[in-house]
Structures are given as structure tokens and as C-alpha cells.
Enzyme design. Structure first.
Site, PDB file in Angstrom:
ATOM      1  N   ASN A   9      25.334  16.310   9.665  1.00  0.00           N
ATOM      2  CA  ASN A   9      24.776  18.243   8.615  1.00  0.00           C
ATOM      3  C   ASN A   9      26.410  19.019   8.427  1.00  0.00           C
ATOM      4  OD1 ASN A   9      24.291  20.200   7.283  1.00  0.00           O
ATOM      5  ND2 ASN A   9      23.314  21.052   9.638  1.00  0.00           N
ATOM      6  N   LYS A  11      26.670  21.603   7.349  1.00  0.00           N
ATOM      7  CA  LYS A  11      26.061  23.145   7.544  1.00  0.00           C
ATOM      8  C   LYS A  11      26.890  24.008   6.216  1.00  0.00           C
ATOM      9  CE  LYS A  11      24.962  22.575  12.017  1.00  0.00           C
ATOM     10  NZ  LYS A  11      23.976  23.573  12.829  1.00  0.00           N
ATOM     11  N   HIS A  96      15.512  21.421   7.730  1.00  0.00           N
ATOM     12  CA  HIS A  96      16.509  21.885   9.322  1.00  0.00           C
ATOM     13  C   HIS A  96      15.996  23.058   9.989  1.00  0.00           C
ATOM     14  CE1 HIS A  96      19.664  22.864  11.740  1.00  0.00           C
ATOM     15  NE2 HIS A  96      20.268  21.480  11.326  1.00  0.00           N
ATOM     16  N   GLU A  98      17.824  25.821  10.903  1.00  0.00           N
ATOM     17  CA  GLU A  98      18.244  26.762  10.373  1.00  0.00           C
ATOM     18  C   GLU A  98      17.314  27.473   9.126  1.00  0.00           C
ATOM     19  OE1 GLU A  98      22.365  24.947  10.430  1.00  0.00           O
ATOM     20  OE2 GLU A  98      22.484  24.989  12.346  1.00  0.00           O
ATOM     21  N   GLU A 168      14.753  17.360  15.946  1.00  0.00           N
ATOM     22  CA  GLU A 168      15.768  18.093  16.262  1.00  0.00           C
ATOM     23  C   GLU A 168      15.280  19.539  17.603  1.00  0.00           C
ATOM     24  OE1 GLU A 168      19.588  17.472  13.972  1.00  0.00           O
ATOM     25  OE2 GLU A 168      18.431  18.879  12.541  1.00  0.00           O
ATOM     26  N   GLY A 174      23.505  22.867  18.540  1.00  0.00           N
ATOM     27  CA  GLY A 174      24.337  23.664  18.185  1.00  0.00           C
ATOM     28  C   GLY A 174      24.416  24.148  19.638  1.00  0.00           C
ATOM     29  N   SER A 214      23.701  18.586  19.561  1.00  0.00           N
ATOM     30  CA  SER A 214      24.595  18.376  20.259  1.00  0.00           C
ATOM     31  C   SER A 214      24.919  16.944  20.660  1.00  0.00           C
ATOM     32  CB  SER A 214      24.407  18.876  21.754  1.00  0.00           C
ATOM     33  OG  SER A 214      24.116  20.318  20.547  1.00  0.00           O
TER      34      SER A 214
END
Ligand code: PEP
Length: 252
Positions: A9, A11, A96, A98, A168, A174, A214
């Protein structure tokens, strides 16, 4: 036998030329990676160029998101799933964290996006995962169940081979903090159980469940040893070809 999927991904990183350069750097490094499917998700503006330049390679291209709307129309800023397909994508990430946490996407919206992706002939990568607060409060499974049941609503048996779930945990994205292989295995087995309850044991046994959060070259092998871990969704470490290729070649 479930074929693993390693997806990157990207991003909101990289201009078109940078995206093409990364894709072309990756291409020879994974040319013989027949043990898994490789997917990359560039920004919308780079999808068409990257997909064109990867023609003939086995690397697949994904959208990072798509509209809940399937009819083309007055939806400024939205990109429909069939537009992604038209640009050369074969997959689309939906839900996702985010998107959920920064943009407030609900399970109902994620579900509409998954249905839109499937209707456009894409494979949907449905992301689920709990926050640290939810895990520490003992709610991780309840949260993941709710996201799965909500995200998978109205899917039919014929859709199931084009659904991939990515677990996730938000606290691992991250942050440099990865779930242990045991924590991942525990939640992946739970995801498969919920999928079996919702659909069938048979469909659940074919479902690919990816881990994301990560993932790096030095932790992928331990994760992939787990029975229910069928690949990874990789953010930061997919932005550099050598590093991502090392993750893809976790079996070496
Ligand atoms: C992601 O963006 O889906 C992700 C898992 O990011 P990272 O690998 O950087 O934690």
C-alpha cells in the site's frame, strides 16, 4: 492450498514518474516469485501508467479506495470502482484504518465499497482491525467481528473468491510495533471462524487473510509460518523495491 498474497500500500506517496520507477525496479526482483501473488497500490493518478508499464508481468495493481457509488454522476472527487478497473487495476483496498479513522468511514460505507469493487470485477481487500484502546479493553474480537459482518453484508457465494481480508491492528500500522506471530494467528483464526459462520467452512478454508502492521523483512517469515496467515499488506516497507522484494521472498 491458499496462495499467499503480498500487497504493498503506497498510501499518498509518489508522483507518477516515481511510482513507475518503483514498479519497474520491483518487476525484475519478483519475476520468479511464483509462490505468491504480488499486488501494489499506487495513488489513483499513477494507476493507469503503472499498470500499463507492468503489462506482461504478474504484479497486479490495486486502488487504495473506491467510491460507494456505482453509477457515474455528480460525485465530485470520487472514483468509481469500474474506473479503477478501466485504468488497469485488478484489486481494491477497502476500509483501510486510515480511511476509517481519519475520514470517518463507517462499516456501511466500507460494505458499499466492497460491493462496488466486486461488481466492477475487482478483488476487494477488506481491512479490519482494532485500536490499542479496544485491544486493552478486551474488545478486539468484538470490533473485528463487527467490521467483518458489516463489511461483508450482502455478499453472495459467487463473490467469495474475490474477497481478501487484511487484519491490520491499528496500533501496529506505521508504528514499528508489530503484532507477534501468535497474536496475528489468534486473530486470523478468529476471522476465519467468523467467515465460516457467515458463509461456510469451505469458503472460510479458501479465504486469504493477510496481516498488516509494520511488516518488515525481519518479521515476515515468523508471521508467514502461522497456519492462518496467508500473506501481508505492507505500507512503509513497500515504498522501496529491495525491501519489498525481501518481504515477498520471505521463503528464502
Ligand atoms: C498499511 O498501510 O496498510 C500498513 C500496514 O502500513 P505499515 O506497514 O507502514 O504499518
Amino acid at each position: 492450498m491458499r496462495k499467499p498474497v503480498i500487497a504493498g500500500n503506497w498510501k499518498m506517496y509518489k508522483l507518477i514518474a516515481e511510482s513507475v520507477a518503483l514498479a519497474l525496479d520491483l518487476k525484475p526482483l519478483v519475476a520468479n516469485a511464483n509462490h505468491c501473488e504480488v499486488v501494489i497500490a499506487p495513488v489513483f493518478t499513477a494507476i493507469k501508467t503503472v499498470a500499463d508499464r507492468l503489462e506482461g508481468s504478474s504484479i497486479r495493481v490495486a486502488g487504495q479506495d473506491c467510491s460507494t457509488e456505482t453509477q457515474h454522476g455528480a460525485h465530485t472527487g470520487e472514483v468509481a470502482a469500474d474506473m479503477l478497473r478501466d485504468a488497469g487495476a485488478t484489486h481494491c483496498i477497502v476500509g483501510h484504518s486510515e480511511r476509517r479513522h481519519i475520514y470517518g468511514e463507517t462499516d456501511a460505507q466500507v460494505n458499499s465499497k466492497a460491493l462496488a469493487a466486486l461488481a466492477a470485477g475487482l478483488t476487494a481487500i477488506l481491512c479490519v482491525g482494532e485500536t490499542l484502546e479496544q485491544r486493552e479493553g478486551g474488545d478486539a474480537e468484538a470490533v473485528v467481528r463487527r467490521q467483518l459482518e458489516g463489511g461483508l453484508r450482502d455478499l453472495t457465494a459467487s463473490d467469495l473468491d474475490r474477497i481478501i481480508v487484511a487484519y491490520e491492528p491499528v496500533w501496529a500500522i506505521g508504528t514499528g510495533r508489530t503484532a507477534t506471530p501468535e497474536q496475528a494467528q489468534e486473530m486470523h483464526a478468529f476471522v476465519r471462524r467468523v467467515f465460516a459462520e457467515r458463509f461456510s467452512k469451505e469458503a472460510a478454508s479458501r479465504l486469504r487473510v493477510l496481516y498488516g502492521g509494520s511488516v518488515k523483512p525481519d518479521n515476515i517469515a515468523g508471521l508467514m509460518k502461522q497456519t492462518d496467515v496467508d500473506g501481508a499488506l505492507v505500507g512503509g516497507a513497500s515504498l522501496e523495491a529491495e525491501t519489498f522484494a525481501q518481504i515477498i521472498h520471505y521463503d528464502r
